[in-house]
Design a protein around this motif. Sequence first.
Motif, short mmCIF file in Angstrom:
data_model
loop_
_atom_site.label_atom_id
_atom_site.label_comp_id
_atom_site.label_asym_id
_atom_site.label_seq_id
_atom_site.Cartn_x
_atom_site.Cartn_y
_atom_site.Cartn_z
N ARG A 173 39.96 43.45 44.28
CA ARG A 173 40.82 43.46 43.11
C ARG A 173 41.44 44.85 43.02
O ARG A 173 40.76 45.86 43.14
CB ARG A 173 40.03 43.16 41.84
CG ARG A 173 39.34 41.82 41.85
CD ARG A 173 38.49 41.61 40.60
NE ARG A 173 39.33 41.34 39.43
CZ ARG A 173 39.34 42.09 38.33
NH1 ARG A 173 38.61 43.19 38.28
NH2 ARG A 173 40.09 41.76 37.30
N HIS A 185 43.32 39.86 43.99
CA HIS A 185 43.86 40.01 42.64
C HIS A 185 44.54 41.37 42.53
O HIS A 185 43.96 42.40 42.88
CB HIS A 185 42.74 39.91 41.58
CG HIS A 185 42.16 38.54 41.47
ND1 HIS A 185 40.83 38.32 41.20
CD2 HIS A 185 42.72 37.32 41.62
CE1 HIS A 185 40.60 37.02 41.17
NE2 HIS A 185 41.74 36.40 41.41
N THR A 187 39.39 33.12 38.86
CA THR A 187 38.78 34.06 39.81
C THR A 187 38.73 33.51 41.23
O THR A 187 38.59 34.29 42.18
CB THR A 187 37.36 34.41 39.34
OG1 THR A 187 36.59 33.20 39.16
CG2 THR A 187 37.39 35.16 38.01
N ARG A 188 38.85 32.19 41.40
CA ARG A 188 38.76 31.61 42.72
C ARG A 188 40.07 31.76 43.49
O ARG A 188 40.06 31.98 44.70
CB ARG A 188 38.38 30.13 42.62
CG ARG A 188 38.21 29.44 43.98
CD ARG A 188 37.54 28.09 43.86
NE ARG A 188 38.42 27.07 43.34
CZ ARG A 188 38.33 26.54 42.13
NH1 ARG A 188 37.40 26.97 41.30
NH2 ARG A 188 39.16 25.60 41.72
N THR A 201 42.52 37.83 29.56
CA THR A 201 43.51 37.59 30.60
C THR A 201 44.68 38.55 30.40
O THR A 201 44.85 39.13 29.32
CB THR A 201 44.03 36.14 30.54
OG1 THR A 201 44.74 35.94 29.30
CG2 THR A 201 42.88 35.14 30.61
N GLY A 244 45.68 31.73 40.25
CA GLY A 244 44.61 32.44 39.57
C GLY A 244 45.13 33.29 38.44
O GLY A 244 46.30 33.24 38.09
N TYR A 280 44.51 37.42 36.71
CA TYR A 280 43.81 38.71 36.70
C TYR A 280 43.13 38.82 35.34
O TYR A 280 43.76 38.72 34.30
CB TYR A 280 44.81 39.85 36.89
CG TYR A 280 44.18 41.15 37.30
CD1 TYR A 280 44.25 41.60 38.61
CD2 TYR A 280 43.51 41.94 36.38
CE1 TYR A 280 43.68 42.80 39.00
CE2 TYR A 280 42.92 43.14 36.74
CZ TYR A 280 43.01 43.57 38.06
OH TYR A 280 42.44 44.76 38.44
#
Length: 770
Positions: free
Chosen positions: A6, A58, A95-96, A153, A190, A192
């Motif tokens: 990330r 991410h 998150t996947r 989020t 997805g 972040y």
Amino acid sequence: MQPTDRLLVYFAGHGIARNAEDGPAGYLIPQDAKLSDPATYLSMHTVYQALCQLQCKHLLVILDCCFAGTFRWASTRKALTVLDRVHREHFDRFTRFPAWEVLTSAAHNQEALDMITDQRGQLAQGNHSPFAQSLIKALRDNAADYTQDGVITVRELYVYIEDEVAKLSQEQQTPGHFPLRQDDFKYERGKYVFTRPDFDPAQLTQAPNLEASNNPYRGLKPFDERHSNFFFGREALIKELSKRLTQTDHPLIGVLGVSGSGKSSLVKAGLIPHLRMLNATQTHSDFGRWCILDPIRPAEDPFGALARAMLPIAHPSLLKLLDAVPFDAVFQADRSPTETISQLLFTKLARRWRNASPEAKLLLLIDYFPQFQHLCPSAAQSQYSQVTHTIQQTLAPLAQLLQQEETALSQRIGNWSREHPGMKLLLVIDQFEELITMGSGDSEDESETQRQSNRDNSQAKSETKQVADRNGSKPNSRDGKTADRKTADRKTADRKTADRKGVSKAAIFSRFNPFTSLEQSPPIAAAPNYCQQFLQSLSQALIDHPQVLRLVVTLRSDFEPRFQNSVLHSYWQRSRFPLRPMTSDELRQAIEGPAIKQALYFETPDLVGKLVDEVGQTPGALPLLSFTLSELYIKLNQRWRENPDATERALLFSDYEAMGGMAGALSRRAKEEYVSPQLDDIDRQALRYSMLRMVSIEGGSVTRRRVPESELVYASEAENERVMRIVDRLVNARLLVKGQENEICYVEPAHDFWCAVGMNCNSGSNNSRN
């Protein structure tokens, strides 16, 4: 940099925008740059290309500089509203899948403030920019966690920062939030997210089960207030309509649009929840609080419907009777206490009872009297019977009084207003055109009579043809007289039906014929007396209480001429609120919003884009769009039933293609209507002939044609009635659209594809073309 990493990139400094061939181009100003030498600037496009080489999963890029919004290759598509709750399934998907997002401090044409100053230009607080201070507070103090679930989020972050920066900058700059990689959808699946140090995903609630009852799409049904959680895309119109209500010279508002344009949904799932929110948050300013009556439909008994809605304010003492019914305790049970009530119905009633105001509970007892009687414990049956008896004894006389006395409605509103000074009363009448269409032969009993007459005529013609075929000659006079006698019997029955209604058959047809032009349209006074009385009662209430009463009606635009010359004519022109088509962004919100709420997602953006394109080419197509989306959910639900180990909550493009897209869903709906047992062979022939008028064949392809209603008027009164009934049936099925333009009423197919379906049902393609 690893594919699972990330990365957060934060730039705080100077930015500049310069003109380029395809619009303003953004540049970052490094510390060693020379303002006189543009070659020393760092192009945002160069930054973007460098970021695209990264392998991280991410990525969040935060730009706090002037003209940050010129990071223009990021999608300008508006993001969805903040979730009211992040479920475990949401978090797992966020998150996947990869997520690349951008957060900017100012728009493409705005400078960003370096410091926070007060109105005198003095340094207000700290050494941070408005954007930076808002960002720090949002994360450090958890202020952006609107859902209080331990997850923030970037969308939540943006919503909080946008509001704070507007205050701190005195509306001088507007933050932005965009997906970074518009060219690759995988970077948008997805999100972040930021989490607290002690966050445990297991603490998140589970998303609703994928069951038939949890379908977030309404299909061909409109949204009601209880479905407002899934109503997206009309926020701007809701605010505009709400603002119109506060204007003292607009006691009446007519929400106008073609069938399928979303009139009912806008009012019931949009406006009413918005006004309730204003009541709850005390943000109604100087206009006062709202008392919102339950929306009504005129149907066959407008005064009965009005009495039901008025009952809680006309007889408020009835609300005290609710203390005698024990349903608060009954609905605390996990399942239905009686076998006569299904679990599904019990759950529905329990949910509506728990969330209902006392006024709404009173109406629930009226609407579901037998079901509540079954649910009532034996020990309380006597009290329940007394309560319902009292309600019924009050309701019927109220309806009779409203019908008999023109000022009765106005008097009841006046009595209520004196007891509630400063409050406004909202009365919503949905499908106002029913004041015209009711009694036109569309009731269940008369429809069956009509269908039986058609079957008799069809059978007579068939028998006559069989005799002629056997004799090898034309029907003899006796056979012809048999058919004529059946036709005469039918006309006699129709005449008796009209006499029972107190109006001649000719008057019925002239009044209810939807194919008359504005000049030919008779005034509403030609309607049955109780319809005229109903309009007169509404008019009197508006005259007597212009500061208190707000009347909102939804009306198909093709019926508007019938009310322009009614007793409401003095209000009508300034009351008009025509619905505009939804923009592409609004359609995306309407499509994606309900899915996000249920922790669903679309497998590919091509599916959403395809749906947006199809709806944009189809008038009055919102119900068909919702129907298609509902079918996609049903497919997903089916996969979960067949595979207990399923985890993906994706709506698939392959399912969309398999069903033939929205056109395929339309085709199936059309064929269901065509083979309906409520239509006979003569009806189907009339349907085909009517559809032939609504098509144009150019270059061998069939396209829809907008037909003035005057083209569908025939010499035969019986044929006119048949065509009128069939057209209205197809309008209600969302297959045809009726509208008005330049004072000319028209009918047209909802989609080009339906033209071919309508012509070819049980008929050869060549014959249809001929």
